[in-house]
Each structure stands twice: as C-alpha cells, then as structure tokens.
Design a protein around this motif. Structure first.
Motif, PDB file in Angstrom:
ATOM      1  N   THR A   9     -56.121 -80.970 -92.667  1.00 44.87           N
ATOM      2  CA  THR A   9     -55.493 -82.103 -91.990  1.00 44.87           C
ATOM      3  C   THR A   9     -56.105 -83.444 -92.400  1.00 44.87           C
ATOM      4  N   THR A  42     -46.341 -82.464 -91.514  1.00 46.03           N
ATOM      5  CA  THR A  42     -44.959 -82.798 -91.153  1.00 46.03           C
ATOM      6  C   THR A  42     -44.504 -82.002 -89.931  1.00 46.03           C
ATOM      7  N   GLU A  90     -63.527 -76.508 -81.760  1.00 47.53           N
ATOM      8  CA  GLU A  90     -63.567 -76.771 -83.209  1.00 47.53           C
ATOM      9  C   GLU A  90     -64.978 -76.454 -83.691  1.00 47.53           C
TER      10      GLU A  90
HETATM   11  C1  FAD Z   1     -54.692 -82.061-100.151  1.00 49.40           C
HETATM   12  C2  FAD Z   1     -53.619 -81.720 -99.167  1.00 49.40           C
HETATM   13  C3  FAD Z   1     -52.521 -82.572 -99.003  1.00 49.40           C
HETATM   14  C4  FAD Z   1     -51.532 -82.252 -98.060  1.00 49.40           C
HETATM   15  N1  FAD Z   1     -50.550 -83.172 -97.811  1.00 49.40           N
HETATM   16  C5  FAD Z   1     -49.663 -82.929 -96.802  1.00 49.40           C
HETATM   17  C6  FAD Z   1     -48.732 -83.918 -96.423  1.00 49.40           C
HETATM   18  O1  FAD Z   1     -48.751 -85.050 -96.914  1.00 49.40           O
HETATM   19  N2  FAD Z   1     -47.798 -83.613 -95.481  1.00 49.40           N
HETATM   20  C7  FAD Z   1     -47.774 -82.371 -94.876  1.00 49.40           C
HETATM   21  O2  FAD Z   1     -46.885 -82.122 -94.068  1.00 49.40           O
HETATM   22  N3  FAD Z   1     -48.727 -81.451 -95.138  1.00 49.40           N
HETATM   23  C8  FAD Z   1     -49.671 -81.698 -96.090  1.00 49.40           C
HETATM   24  N4  FAD Z   1     -50.627 -80.774 -96.374  1.00 49.40           N
HETATM   25  C9  FAD Z   1     -50.669 -79.537 -95.592  1.00 49.40           C
HETATM   26  C10 FAD Z   1     -51.327 -79.804 -94.230  1.00 49.40           C
HETATM   27  O3  FAD Z   1     -52.451 -80.633 -94.379  1.00 49.40           O
HETATM   28  C11 FAD Z   1     -51.729 -78.466 -93.601  1.00 49.40           C
HETATM   29  O4  FAD Z   1     -50.631 -77.587 -93.554  1.00 49.40           O
HETATM   30  C12 FAD Z   1     -52.218 -78.693 -92.178  1.00 49.40           C
HETATM   31  O5  FAD Z   1     -53.183 -79.716 -92.139  1.00 49.40           O
HETATM   32  C13 FAD Z   1     -52.777 -77.407 -91.602  1.00 49.40           C
HETATM   33  O6  FAD Z   1     -53.326 -77.704 -90.339  1.00 49.40           O
HETATM   34  P1  FAD Z   1     -54.207 -76.616 -89.588  1.00 49.40           P
HETATM   35  O7  FAD Z   1     -54.546 -77.182 -88.271  1.00 49.40           O
HETATM   36  O8  FAD Z   1     -53.512 -75.293 -89.656  1.00 49.40           O
HETATM   37  O9  FAD Z   1     -55.498 -76.429 -90.523  1.00 49.40           O
HETATM   38  P2  FAD Z   1     -56.874 -77.356 -90.715  1.00 49.40           P
HETATM   39  O10 FAD Z   1     -56.514 -78.769 -90.709  1.00 49.40           O
HETATM   40  O11 FAD Z   1     -57.500 -76.767 -91.899  1.00 49.40           O
HETATM   41  O12 FAD Z   1     -57.645 -77.056 -89.382  1.00 49.40           O
HETATM   42  C14 FAD Z   1     -58.178 -75.794 -89.046  1.00 49.40           C
HETATM   43  C15 FAD Z   1     -59.427 -76.034 -88.246  1.00 49.40           C
HETATM   44  O13 FAD Z   1     -59.840 -74.812 -87.621  1.00 49.40           O
HETATM   45  C16 FAD Z   1     -61.245 -74.802 -87.569  1.00 49.40           C
HETATM   46  N5  FAD Z   1     -61.661 -73.414 -87.345  1.00 49.40           N
HETATM   47  C17 FAD Z   1     -61.430 -72.335 -88.145  1.00 49.40           C
HETATM   48  N6  FAD Z   1     -61.974 -71.238 -87.595  1.00 49.40           N
HETATM   49  C18 FAD Z   1     -62.534 -71.606 -86.417  1.00 49.40           C
HETATM   50  C19 FAD Z   1     -63.248 -70.889 -85.394  1.00 49.40           C
HETATM   51  N7  FAD Z   1     -63.482 -69.585 -85.468  1.00 49.40           N
HETATM   52  N8  FAD Z   1     -63.687 -71.591 -84.314  1.00 49.40           N
HETATM   53  C20 FAD Z   1     -63.465 -72.931 -84.207  1.00 49.40           C
HETATM   54  N9  FAD Z   1     -62.809 -73.643 -85.157  1.00 49.40           N
HETATM   55  C21 FAD Z   1     -62.335 -72.985 -86.255  1.00 49.40           C
HETATM   56  C22 FAD Z   1     -61.645 -75.388 -88.910  1.00 49.40           C
HETATM   57  O14 FAD Z   1     -62.976 -75.875 -88.895  1.00 49.40           O
HETATM   58  C23 FAD Z   1     -60.602 -76.489 -89.095  1.00 49.40           C
HETATM   59  O15 FAD Z   1     -61.063 -77.761 -88.637  1.00 49.40           O
HETATM   60  C24 FAD Z   1     -51.622 -81.051 -97.319  1.00 49.40           C
HETATM   61  C25 FAD Z   1     -52.717 -80.196 -97.495  1.00 49.40           C
HETATM   62  C26 FAD Z   1     -53.714 -80.528 -98.406  1.00 49.40           C
HETATM   63  C27 FAD Z   1     -54.895 -79.605 -98.565  1.00 49.40           C
END
Ligand code: FAD
Length: 371
Positions: free
Chosen positions: A39, A356, A30
């Motif tokens: 998230t 979800t 991360e």
């Molecule tokens: C305000 C808001 C409310 C939401 N509410 C809901 C909900 O209630 N229920 C639901 O199902 N979904 C909800 N969502 C959607 C959900 O939060 C996202 O779809 C989900 O969190 C995506 O997870 P992720 O791991 O793909 O991305 P993220 O949580 O954005 O994590 C990606 C991570 O990758 C890291 N990263 C990126 N590039 C690199 C790299 N090169 N090297 C190392 N690390 C890196 C970043 O720093 C980050 O920490 C919501 C979203 C938002 C913005």
C-alpha cells in the motif's frame, strides 16, 4: 459486533472502515510500527481505465467510495484528475481507438484526443506522441498519507483501536494472540496479510491460489509545474484486460516491445504527488526468489519514455524502491477470500488493483458477513 482485523494495509484498513461505518467495533493489528507493504509503495492510482468489463461495476463503486472518503478524510489526498494513455505507434493508436469506441467507453469516460487536445488538458505534455486516450474516471490518492489519515478518522468513532508492532501469531476461533501474548476476542477475524502468504496464513488456510509479483518504482524531485493528469504509455495496454481484443492481439503480434520493456514486463505509469514529485514505474517480476536489489536498466527506459512525453528532462530521481503484491491466480476471483473457520477469513490477492478496489472489497466482505 467486534472484529479483529490483522494487517494494516489498505485491505485491512478498508475493512475496518466498512465495519466502523456499520456501527461495529474494530481492533486492528499491524506487525510493523507502520504498514510498509504494497500500500505505501504503490502509485496511489484509482485506476478504472483498463479494468476488465466484469470488474467495471465494482471498480466504479470503489472509485465513488474513494471520492466519498476523500470528502470526509482530506488527508487521503483524493483527486479526480483522470489519466491520459499516450500512444506512439499506429498499432497502439488502433487499441486506443477501439477502446474509445467500445461498449463501456462512456462509463469509463474514455475519449481519444489529438496532440493539441492532450496539451490543452495537460500542458506539461510538450513532447512526442500520436494521440492520447483520456480516461476521466481515473483518480489518485496519496498512498503514504492515506493509512494514518484513515486511522485518525476511524479513531474519532471511539470504536476503533490500532495496535502497531503487533504481529498476530495464532487465531483460534474468535481469539487472536499476538507476539506479546496479548489476547483479542472477536465475533469475526479478518486476516488481510498482503503478500505474507506463509506463517499464520499457511497455518490457517494452507496454500491458497495466489502468487506474488514484484515491481520496481521511482520518485523524482518536484517537477516545477503541474502534471494535471496521470499518464501511461501504450505498453500499459498489454497489462490491462479491459483492452483485450483484436487490435491488442495485432499490437502484440506485430510490434514487439522495446527490449528492456519486454524483458522486465514494463509499462510506464506516472502520477504527480501532492508535493510535486513524480511517482514513476513499473516492472513486473513473477519468478521467486525475487531480486533483493533494484536493477538499473528499467529506470533508464522509464526515464527516456517519460522525457519523450514531457519534451524535457526529468527532475532528479530522489527515491527508488521495489514492492510486492499478492495476486489471485484464480481467473474468476478478483480477490481471494479463504475461510479458515466459521468466523475467520483470510482476504488477499487483489493484485495491481488493491488500492483501487480496497473500499469496495471492504464493503463487499461486510455484506457477505451480514455486518
Ligand atoms: C509498486 C506497486 C504499485 C502499485 N500500484 C497500484 C496502484 O496504483 N493502484 C492500485 O489499485 N493498486 C496498486 N498496487 C497494488 C496495491 O498496492 C495492493 O493490491 C494493495 O496495497 C494490497 O493491500 P493489502 O492491505 O492487501 O497489503 P499490504 O499493503 O501489503 O498490507 C498488508 C499488511 O499486513 C501486515 N501483516 C502481515 N501479516 C501480519 C500478521 N501476522 N500480523 C500483523 N500484521 C501482519 C503487513 O505488515 C502489511 O503491513 C501496487 C502495488 C505495488 C507493489
């Protein structure tokens, strides 16, 4: 096998969970000291109610997985509290009636409740509404606690290591190099970068069919009483494909959204945190460059709708923030899995359903890779 997973949000963490669960070894990178993407900014809603019919099976699978995870990792704060979507007009009521009578109503646990039954289920709702669409399968987790709790559980396997403050800069075959020049070798590399579509992701897979969406949120001080279910307003029907149909077309045709709600593409969603405060949102902004500051007008709208349902003043707002998620624009894809090389995948774009669906998407990828 050994996997390197890049990205410490729910997608990366759920993929680690699936791989560790199947007996493999995981190195998890991360770039921030702690994940701070979508998230930790979300509602933590495990939202079944409005999912499209063709996503329902995957959604219910994920909801079951969250329940299992909650049993093993109490720190994620899983609670099967359900939700009530409160309707204020005849046109919204027609959408709720159609949903409660629809072919998937039983699977979702939909039931239309009159105001007395709404209050029996959720006594904090002492305000004004015509009816409530109860969804008994909706649930919630604690977004800001879930990732560290899951990592502690994974670490106990002895086959998981987490590197914070480690940005992956290059991925060549099965070798990942971070920004300190450390080298990590793997049989499979899974890049779960959230909304970071540029940099490493563009180098690996070019421009993938995803867009970014920005949302505004807030959190109040403790309510002082339980809000026993999550709540939503009738505007939420407009944003969830599970409610599509003639009653929704009529709602969209005949009843314009309030000016601020329409301008900021808003719905009310509200869930109580374990500490008693309410997480309330949201707006949707699609055109970049996104605002770097938060706009006050949507907060006034959310406050007035929440107060109308609760029949009381909200506690003071203690935090406001915005978050950005990655959303697939390919209507046939729930998530984008772009292959960069034989054993390197970029996985992102679950949109507003990533919390979800995370656990089920992790299992689905593990199946695809025959882990
Ligand atoms: C305000 C808001 C409310 C939401 N509410 C809901 C909900 O209630 N229920 C639901 O199902 N979904 C909800 N969502 C959607 C959900 O939060 C996202 O779809 C989900 O969190 C995506 O997870 P992720 O791991 O793909 O991305 P993220 O949580 O954005 O994590 C990606 C991570 O990758 C890291 N990263 C990126 N590039 C690199 C790299 N090169 N090297 C190392 N690390 C890196 C970043 O720093 C980050 O920490 C919501 C979203 C938002 C913005």
């Amino acid at each position: 096998m050994r996997l390197v997973i890049i990205g410490g949000g729910i997608l990366g963490t759920a993929h680690a969970l699936a791989a560790i669960g199947r007996g493999h070894e995981v190195v998890h990178l991360e770039r921030e000291v702690e994940a701070r993407g979508a998230t930790v900014r979300n509602f933590g809603l495990v939202w079944v109610s409005g999912r499209a019919a063709n996503e329902l099976e995957l959604t219910l699978r994920s909801r079951r997985l969250w329940e299992e995870i909650g049993g093993k990792v109490p720190g994620v704060g899983f609670r099967p509290a359900g939700s009530i979507t409160l309707v204020r007009t005849e046109a919204e009521l027609a959408v709720a009636e159609a949903a409660a009578a629809g072919p998937t109503a039983a699977e979702r646990g939909f039931e239309l409740l009159d105001p007395d039954r709404v209050r029996a289920l959720n006594p904090a709702l002492r305000g004004k509404f015509l009816a409530g669409l109860h969804c008994s399968t909706d649930a919630a987790v604690e977004s800001r606690q879930a990732l560290p709790a899951l990592r502690a559980y994974l670490e106990a396997s002895g086959r998981y290591s987490f590197y914070a403050g480690a940005e992956a800069r290059t991925v060549t075959g099965g070798t990942v190099i971070d920004d300190r020049g450390r080298r990590f070798d793997a049989d499979h590399v899974l890049v779960c970068p959230g909304a970071a579509h540029s940099g490493l992701v563009r180098e690996l897979v070019g421009d993938i069919p995803v867009r970014r969406v920005r949302l505004q949120m807030m959190q109040t001080a403790p309510l002082g009483e339980p809000l026993t279910t999550a709540i939503a307003d009738g505007d939420s029907f407009r944003y969830y494909p599970g409610f599509a149909g003639e009653p929704l077309n009529r709602l969209n045709r005949e009843e314009s959204q309030a000016f601020t709600a329409a301008r900021h593409k808003m719905q009310l969603l509200c869930v109580q945190r374990l500490h008693g405060g309410l997480t309330i949102g949201d707006t949707h902004e699609y055109d970049e460059p996104f605002a770097f500051d938060v706009d006050e007008a949507p907060y006034d709208h959310l406050t007035s709708v929440a107060e109308e349902f609760l029949g009381r003043k909200l506690p003071p707002v203690v935090r406001r923030w915005a978050g950005v998620y990655s959303q697939s624009i390919d209507p046939t894809a729930i998530v984008t899995r772009a292959r960069a090389a034989d054993n390197v995948w970029v996985i992102t774009g679950p949109g507003g359903r990533g919390m979800t669906l995370g656990p089920a998407l992790g299992e689905e990828t593990a199946d695809l890779l025959h882990l």
